[in-house]
Design a protein around this motif. Sequence first.
Motif, PDB file in Angstrom:
ATOM      1  N   VAL A 163      78.756  17.157 -34.914  1.00  8.71           N
ATOM      2  CA  VAL A 163      79.088  16.916 -36.321  1.00  8.71           C
ATOM      3  C   VAL A 163      79.268  15.417 -36.501  1.00  8.71           C
ATOM      4  N   CYS A 164      78.946  14.923 -37.697  1.00 16.94           N
ATOM      5  CA  CYS A 164      78.869  13.480 -37.896  1.00 16.94           C
ATOM      6  C   CYS A 164      80.162  12.848 -38.376  1.00 16.94           C
ATOM      7  N   SER A 165      81.122  13.661 -38.818  1.00 11.66           N
ATOM      8  CA  SER A 165      82.329  13.091 -39.405  1.00 11.66           C
ATOM      9  C   SER A 165      83.475  14.086 -39.326  1.00 11.66           C
ATOM     10  N   GLY A 166      84.677  13.604 -39.652  1.00  9.16           N
ATOM     11  CA  GLY A 166      85.826  14.490 -39.702  1.00  9.16           C
ATOM     12  C   GLY A 166      85.673  15.562 -40.771  1.00  9.16           C
ATOM     13  N   ARG A 167      85.035  15.200 -41.882  1.00 11.17           N
ATOM     14  CA  ARG A 167      84.818  16.182 -42.948  1.00 11.17           C
ATOM     15  C   ARG A 167      83.934  17.327 -42.468  1.00 11.17           C
ATOM     16  N   CYS A 168      82.833  17.005 -41.814  1.00 13.00           N
ATOM     17  CA  CYS A 168      81.936  18.060 -41.312  1.00 13.00           C
ATOM     18  C   CYS A 168      82.607  18.861 -40.199  1.00 13.00           C
ATOM     19  N   ASN A 169      83.442  18.200 -39.400  1.00 13.38           N
ATOM     20  CA  ASN A 169      84.175  18.919 -38.366  1.00 13.38           C
ATOM     21  C   ASN A 169      85.111  19.952 -38.993  1.00 13.38           C
ATOM     22  N   ASN A 170      85.803  19.567 -40.077  1.00  8.12           N
ATOM     23  CA  ASN A 170      86.683  20.508 -40.768  1.00  8.12           C
ATOM     24  C   ASN A 170      85.904  21.671 -41.370  1.00  8.12           C
ATOM     25  N   LEU A 171      84.732  21.389 -41.911  1.00  9.49           N
ATOM     26  CA  LEU A 171      83.902  22.457 -42.477  1.00  9.49           C
ATOM     27  C   LEU A 171      83.457  23.429 -41.381  1.00  9.49           C
ATOM     28  N   LEU A 172      83.120  22.889 -40.203  1.00  7.25           N
ATOM     29  CA  LEU A 172      82.708  23.748 -39.098  1.00  7.25           C
ATOM     30  C   LEU A 172      83.877  24.629 -38.644  1.00  7.25           C
ATOM     31  N   ARG A 173      85.072  24.047 -38.587  1.00  3.13           N
ATOM     32  CA  ARG A 173      86.265  24.825 -38.212  1.00  3.13           C
ATOM     33  C   ARG A 173      86.530  25.929 -39.234  1.00  3.13           C
ATOM     34  N   ARG A 174      86.328  25.638 -40.514  1.00  2.00           N
ATOM     35  CA  ARG A 174      86.542  26.659 -41.543  1.00  2.00           C
ATOM     36  C   ARG A 174      85.540  27.794 -41.399  1.00  2.00           C
ATOM     37  N   ARG A 175      84.298  27.450 -41.088  1.00  2.00           N
ATOM     38  CA  ARG A 175      83.302  28.499 -40.866  1.00  2.00           C
ATOM     39  C   ARG A 175      83.714  29.399 -39.706  1.00  2.00           C
ATOM     40  N   TYR A 176      84.224  28.763 -38.669  1.00  2.00           N
ATOM     41  CA  TYR A 176      84.695  29.551 -37.525  1.00  2.00           C
ATOM     42  C   TYR A 176      85.852  30.458 -37.945  1.00  2.00           C
ATOM     43  N   GLY A 177      86.807  29.925 -38.713  1.00  2.00           N
ATOM     44  CA  GLY A 177      87.954  30.702 -39.144  1.00  2.00           C
ATOM     45  C   GLY A 177      87.570  31.872 -40.033  1.00  2.00           C
ATOM     46  N   ARG A 178      86.505  31.700 -40.831  1.00  2.00           N
ATOM     47  CA  ARG A 178      86.045  32.777 -41.718  1.00  2.00           C
ATOM     48  C   ARG A 178      85.143  33.778 -40.999  1.00  2.00           C
ATOM     49  N   GLY A 179      84.798  33.485 -39.767  1.00  2.00           N
ATOM     50  CA  GLY A 179      83.873  34.366 -39.061  1.00  2.00           C
ATOM     51  C   GLY A 179      82.460  34.270 -39.601  1.00  2.00           C
ATOM     52  N   SER A 180      82.061  33.053 -39.993  1.00  2.00           N
ATOM     53  CA  SER A 180      80.746  32.851 -40.593  1.00  2.00           C
ATOM     54  C   SER A 180      79.630  33.256 -39.635  1.00  2.00           C
ATOM     55  N   ALA A 181      78.573  33.798 -40.217  1.00  2.00           N
ATOM     56  CA  ALA A 181      77.413  34.215 -39.416  1.00  2.00           C
ATOM     57  C   ALA A 181      76.724  33.026 -38.763  1.00  2.00           C
ATOM     58  N   SER A 182      76.993  31.807 -39.279  1.00  2.00           N
ATOM     59  CA  SER A 182      76.367  30.622 -38.677  1.00  2.00           C
ATOM     60  C   SER A 182      76.981  30.268 -37.330  1.00  2.00           C
ATOM     61  N   ILE A 183      78.138  30.853 -37.014  1.00  2.00           N
ATOM     62  CA  ILE A 183      78.756  30.652 -35.694  1.00  2.00           C
ATOM     63  C   ILE A 183      78.308  31.807 -34.810  1.00  2.00           C
ATOM     64  N   ASN A 184      77.536  31.508 -33.806  1.00  2.00           N
ATOM     65  CA  ASN A 184      76.943  32.526 -32.945  1.00  2.00           C
ATOM     66  C   ASN A 184      78.015  33.414 -32.321  1.00  2.00           C
ATOM     67  N   ALA A 185      77.943  34.720 -32.619  1.00  2.00           N
ATOM     68  CA  ALA A 185      78.946  35.668 -32.120  1.00  2.00           C
ATOM     69  C   ALA A 185      78.941  35.742 -30.600  1.00  2.00           C
ATOM     70  N   GLU A 186      77.770  35.578 -29.991  1.00  2.00           N
ATOM     71  CA  GLU A 186      77.707  35.611 -28.529  1.00  2.00           C
ATOM     72  C   GLU A 186      78.458  34.438 -27.920  1.00  2.00           C
ATOM     73  N   ARG A 187      78.393  33.277 -28.571  1.00  2.00           N
ATOM     74  CA  ARG A 187      79.135  32.116 -28.085  1.00  2.00           C
ATOM     75  C   ARG A 187      80.639  32.356 -28.174  1.00  2.00           C
ATOM     76  N   VAL A 188      81.088  32.988 -29.263  1.00  2.00           N
ATOM     77  CA  VAL A 188      82.516  33.279 -29.408  1.00  2.00           C
ATOM     78  C   VAL A 188      82.963  34.261 -28.327  1.00  2.00           C
ATOM     79  N   ALA A 189      82.164  35.311 -28.109  1.00  2.00           N
ATOM     80  CA  ALA A 189      82.516  36.296 -27.081  1.00  2.00           C
ATOM     81  C   ALA A 189      82.551  35.649 -25.702  1.00  2.00           C
ATOM     82  N   ALA A 190      81.587  34.757 -25.434  1.00  2.00           N
ATOM     83  CA  ALA A 190      81.564  34.074 -24.142  1.00  2.00           C
ATOM     84  C   ALA A 190      82.770  33.142 -23.992  1.00  2.00           C
ATOM     85  N   ALA A 191      83.180  32.514 -25.105  1.00  2.00           N
ATOM     86  CA  ALA A 191      84.345  31.630 -25.058  1.00  2.00           C
ATOM     87  C   ALA A 191      85.615  32.407 -24.763  1.00  2.00           C
TER      88      ALA A 191
END
Length: 296
Positions: free
Chosen positions: A48-76
Amino acid sequence: MADQDAHFRVMDEALKHPDGRAKGGEPCVICGKPVPASAHWVQRDRHVCSGRCNNLLRRRYGRGSASINAERVAAAVEATGPRPNPRTSGPRVFRTLPDARPPELPIEWEGYGPHPGDVIERYGILTQYLVQDMPDGYFTSRIVVAVAEGGDMFVAGATDEGYYSSLVIGPHGPGGERLEGQLFSHTFDINGVLCQWRRERVTDLQPDGVDYFFWECYAAVPVDAPAYPEPTHSPRYRTEMDRRRRISSNAAKHERRARSEATIERFDPVEVYERDAWTCGICGGKVDPQVLHPMP
């Protein structure tokens, strides 16, 4: 509260980009702009290029967005796993340590919080603990009840393991009546001593020395008892955080100069000082490790 940073460990692992740490110029996974070579290493790990984009990525993760690969979450989740409970003793008394000197704290604690059967002694006042399952329809399935000597109680939600959850219900009188609007201002008498409830929260490290956790409890204390330092950190935690800050600060200076292709090794500068027996690299004289910068 058990293993408090488990959520963040899983998130950090799940949000790492499969191509590894960005060196600079890779497209941001949020907006497509190039990731700066000078970006924080967490942002470069996530592309991610900035703190703003990092926060947006974290929000997507918190919402369970489909853009966050479910296999990666399960592996984590599988990779991080739960950490062992640092509590090793059975039911015991946790005492006040009036003669403690910094960095030692003036209280005893162990693990995530008190077990049923434990007693917290704070400045001569005793508090016992029990965990109670609640009937269907109650707003939480389990509660932790702290019971002072005179019968006054402090009630909070409990996890499946019997430790405190984030739900705080509040003080109750000896007859079980809830005292509305008096979370920590409520006072009560124990053997002629005016007391109140106090929240204890101590940050400590897991036995692996990497992950942190919180000891948490509510205990009855005299109203004039000394206040604990805020934030309350164990000596072990403070020592490790100081070491990590030294390593991070030292490495950042070199990474900024050699980030494009070089392999950077992070190390604690104190390790170098100890290796050289605290000898000055310029004049060969002895360095006093107790003297603080900017002492000439």
